[in-house]
Design a protein around this motif. Structure first.
Motif, mmCIF file in Angstrom:
data_model
loop_
_atom_site.group_PDB
_atom_site.id
_atom_site.type_symbol
_atom_site.label_atom_id
_atom_site.label_comp_id
_atom_site.label_asym_id
_atom_site.label_seq_id
_atom_site.Cartn_x
_atom_site.Cartn_y
_atom_site.Cartn_z
ATOM 1 N N HIS A 127 -35.717 -15.082 -4.768
ATOM 2 C CA HIS A 127 -36.220 -15.541 -3.472
ATOM 3 C C HIS A 127 -35.180 -16.419 -2.762
ATOM 4 C CE1 HIS A 127 -39.068 -16.713 -0.406
ATOM 5 N NE2 HIS A 127 -38.834 -17.980 -0.677
ATOM 6 N N LEU A 128 -34.552 -17.303 -3.517
ATOM 7 C CA LEU A 128 -33.522 -18.171 -2.944
ATOM 8 C C LEU A 128 -32.349 -17.329 -2.450
ATOM 9 C CD1 LEU A 128 -32.234 -20.926 -2.354
ATOM 10 C CD2 LEU A 128 -31.416 -20.923 -4.707
ATOM 11 N N ASN A 129 -31.898 -16.401 -3.281
ATOM 12 C CA ASN A 129 -30.805 -15.524 -2.878
ATOM 13 C C ASN A 129 -31.163 -14.757 -1.612
ATOM 14 O OD1 ASN A 129 -29.234 -16.328 -5.027
ATOM 15 N ND2 ASN A 129 -29.859 -14.647 -6.327
ATOM 16 N N SER A 130 -32.396 -14.298 -1.527
ATOM 17 C CA SER A 130 -32.864 -13.568 -0.358
ATOM 18 C C SER A 130 -32.822 -14.452 0.883
ATOM 19 C CB SER A 130 -34.288 -13.063 -0.604
ATOM 20 O OG SER A 130 -34.797 -12.456 0.541
ATOM 21 N N ASN A 131 -33.219 -15.720 0.738
ATOM 22 C CA ASN A 131 -33.193 -16.649 1.871
ATOM 23 C C ASN A 131 -31.770 -16.890 2.360
ATOM 24 O OD1 ASN A 131 -35.943 -17.060 2.018
ATOM 25 N ND2 ASN A 131 -35.923 -18.885 0.764
ATOM 26 N N VAL A 132 -30.850 -17.095 1.432
ATOM 27 C CA VAL A 132 -29.458 -17.345 1.812
ATOM 28 C C VAL A 132 -28.859 -16.105 2.464
ATOM 29 C CG1 VAL A 132 -27.152 -17.868 0.924
ATOM 30 C CG2 VAL A 132 -29.126 -19.167 0.112
ATOM 31 N N LEU A 133 -29.113 -14.936 1.900
ATOM 32 C CA LEU A 133 -28.615 -13.700 2.504
ATOM 33 C C LEU A 133 -29.192 -13.483 3.893
ATOM 34 C CD1 LEU A 133 -28.560 -11.203 -0.491
ATOM 35 C CD2 LEU A 133 -26.615 -12.123 0.769
ATOM 36 N N SER A 134 -30.450 -13.843 4.072
ATOM 37 C CA SER A 134 -31.091 -13.709 5.384
ATOM 38 C C SER A 134 -30.377 -14.549 6.434
ATOM 39 C CB SER A 134 -32.560 -14.115 5.292
ATOM 40 O OG SER A 134 -33.163 -14.099 6.559
ATOM 41 N N ILE A 135 -29.946 -15.728 6.039
ATOM 42 C CA ILE A 135 -29.208 -16.590 6.962
ATOM 43 C C ILE A 135 -27.946 -15.878 7.428
ATOM 44 C CG2 ILE A 135 -27.820 -18.700 7.130
ATOM 45 C CD1 ILE A 135 -29.933 -19.986 5.249
ATOM 46 N N PHE A 136 -27.210 -15.305 6.490
ATOM 47 C CA PHE A 136 -25.945 -14.659 6.832
ATOM 48 C C PHE A 136 -26.141 -13.336 7.572
ATOM 49 C CE2 PHE A 136 -24.290 -17.544 3.607
ATOM 50 C CZ PHE A 136 -23.172 -18.010 4.273
ATOM 51 N N GLU A 137 -27.129 -12.553 7.160
ATOM 52 C CA GLU A 137 -27.275 -11.219 7.725
ATOM 53 C C GLU A 137 -28.099 -11.184 9.005
ATOM 54 O OE1 GLU A 137 -28.847 -8.960 4.487
ATOM 55 O OE2 GLU A 137 -26.912 -8.831 3.490
ATOM 56 N N LYS A 138 -29.002 -12.142 9.191
ATOM 57 C CA LYS A 138 -29.898 -12.083 10.344
ATOM 58 C C LYS A 138 -29.715 -13.240 11.315
ATOM 59 C CE LYS A 138 -33.245 -9.440 7.772
ATOM 60 N NZ LYS A 138 -34.175 -9.596 6.705
ATOM 61 N N GLN A 139 -29.672 -14.452 10.803
ATOM 62 C CA GLN A 139 -29.631 -15.609 11.688
ATOM 63 C C GLN A 139 -28.258 -15.838 12.295
ATOM 64 O OE1 GLN A 139 -31.364 -18.860 9.495
ATOM 65 N NE2 GLN A 139 -33.336 -17.850 9.349
ATOM 66 N N LEU A 140 -27.199 -15.674 11.508
ATOM 67 C CA LEU A 140 -25.851 -15.859 12.058
ATOM 68 C C LEU A 140 -25.571 -14.909 13.216
ATOM 69 C CD1 LEU A 140 -23.597 -16.507 8.943
ATOM 70 C CD2 LEU A 140 -24.153 -18.106 10.747
ATOM 71 N N PRO A 141 -25.858 -13.611 13.064
ATOM 72 C CA PRO A 141 -25.606 -12.712 14.200
ATOM 73 C C PRO A 141 -26.390 -13.099 15.454
ATOM 74 C CG PRO A 141 -25.870 -11.431 12.205
ATOM 75 C CD PRO A 141 -26.233 -12.851 11.865
ATOM 76 N N ARG A 142 -27.625 -13.566 15.283
ATOM 77 C CA ARG A 142 -28.412 -13.964 16.459
ATOM 78 C C ARG A 142 -27.812 -15.172 17.155
ATOM 79 N NH1 ARG A 142 -34.444 -13.462 14.100
ATOM 80 N NH2 ARG A 142 -33.551 -15.028 12.774
ATOM 81 N N VAL A 143 -27.346 -16.138 16.382
ATOM 82 C CA VAL A 143 -26.729 -17.332 16.973
ATOM 83 C C VAL A 143 -25.444 -16.945 17.708
ATOM 84 C CG1 VAL A 143 -25.588 -19.533 16.449
ATOM 85 C CG2 VAL A 143 -27.760 -18.962 15.369
ATOM 86 N N ALA A 144 -24.628 -16.116 17.059
ATOM 87 C CA ALA A 144 -23.374 -15.688 17.696
ATOM 88 C C ALA A 144 -23.639 -14.908 18.973
ATOM 89 C CB ALA A 144 -22.555 -14.855 16.722
ATOM 90 N N LYS A 145 -24.620 -14.018 18.946
ATOM 91 C CA LYS A 145 -24.959 -13.214 20.136
ATOM 92 C C LYS A 145 -25.487 -14.110 21.249
ATOM 93 C CE LYS A 145 -27.440 -9.160 21.663
ATOM 94 N NZ LYS A 145 -28.312 -8.053 21.277
ATOM 95 N N ALA A 146 -26.337 -15.066 20.915
ATOM 96 C CA ALA A 146 -26.874 -15.979 21.920
ATOM 97 C C ALA A 146 -25.751 -16.790 22.550
ATOM 98 C CB ALA A 146 -27.911 -16.913 21.285
ATOM 99 N N ARG A 147 -24.786 -17.226 21.744
ATOM 100 C CA ARG A 147 -23.656 -18.002 22.276
ATOM 101 C C ARG A 147 -22.826 -17.138 23.202
ATOM 102 N NH1 ARG A 147 -22.561 -22.555 21.868
ATOM 103 N NH2 ARG A 147 -23.488 -22.944 19.853
ATOM 104 N N GLN A 148 -22.578 -15.869 22.846
ATOM 105 C CA GLN A 148 -21.808 -14.969 23.703
ATOM 106 C C GLN A 148 -22.536 -14.721 25.021
ATOM 107 O OE1 GLN A 148 -21.197 -11.531 21.263
ATOM 108 N NE2 GLN A 148 -19.438 -12.422 20.202
ATOM 109 N N ASN A 149 -23.849 -14.533 24.958
ATOM 110 C CA ASN A 149 -24.630 -14.300 26.179
ATOM 111 C C ASN A 149 -24.653 -15.526 27.075
ATOM 112 O OD1 ASN A 149 -25.216 -11.692 25.397
ATOM 113 N ND2 ASN A 149 -27.191 -12.208 24.532
ATOM 114 N N LYS A 150 -24.624 -16.704 26.462
ATOM 115 C CA LYS A 150 -24.632 -17.956 27.228
ATOM 116 C C LYS A 150 -23.315 -18.133 27.982
ATOM 117 C CE LYS A 150 -25.391 -22.891 26.683
ATOM 118 N NZ LYS A 150 -25.653 -23.980 25.739
ATOM 119 N N ASN A 151 -22.223 -17.708 27.337
ATOM 120 C CA ASN A 151 -20.900 -17.857 27.961
ATOM 121 C C ASN A 151 -20.697 -16.694 28.885
ATOM 122 O OD1 ASN A 151 -20.352 -20.191 26.526
ATOM 123 N ND2 ASN A 151 -19.473 -19.077 24.819
#
Length: 69
Positions: free
Chosen positions: A45-69
Motif C-alpha cells: 500500500h505504501l509503495n502504491s501511494n509513493v508510485l501514485s505521487i510520481f505517476e499521477k500527481q507529478l504530471p498534473r502539477v507540471a501540466k498545471a504549471r505549464q498551463n499557468k505560464n
C-alpha cells in the motif's frame, strides 16, 4: 523487462519531475517523507501511494504549471 507502457510512464514521469519548480519538488519530497516516516515497514500500500505521487500527481502539477505560464 519493461513493457512499452511502463517505459512511457517512466519517460513521462521523468519529464514531469524535470518540469517541477524547487518549491513543488520540496513539497512532494515532504509528502513522500511523511508517508515513509509514518510506516514502520514498507508495504504494498505504501509503495502504491509513493508510485501514485510520481505517476499521477507529478504530471498534473507540471501540466498545471505549464498551463499557468
Amino acid at each position: 523487462m519493461e513493457t512499452k507502457e511502463e517505459n512511457f510512464l517512466n519517460d513521462s514521469t521523468m519529464e514531469s519531475i524535470k518540469s517541477l519548480t524547487e518549491k513543488d519538488a520540496k513539497t512532494f519530497l515532504n509528502l513522500i517523507y511523511a508517508l515513509l516516516k509514518d510506516n514502520k515497514s514498507p508495504s504494498e500500500h505504501l509503495n502504491s501511494n509513493v508510485l501514485s505521487i510520481f505517476e499521477k500527481q507529478l504530471p498534473r502539477v507540471a501540466k498545471a504549471r505549464q498551463n499557468k505560464n
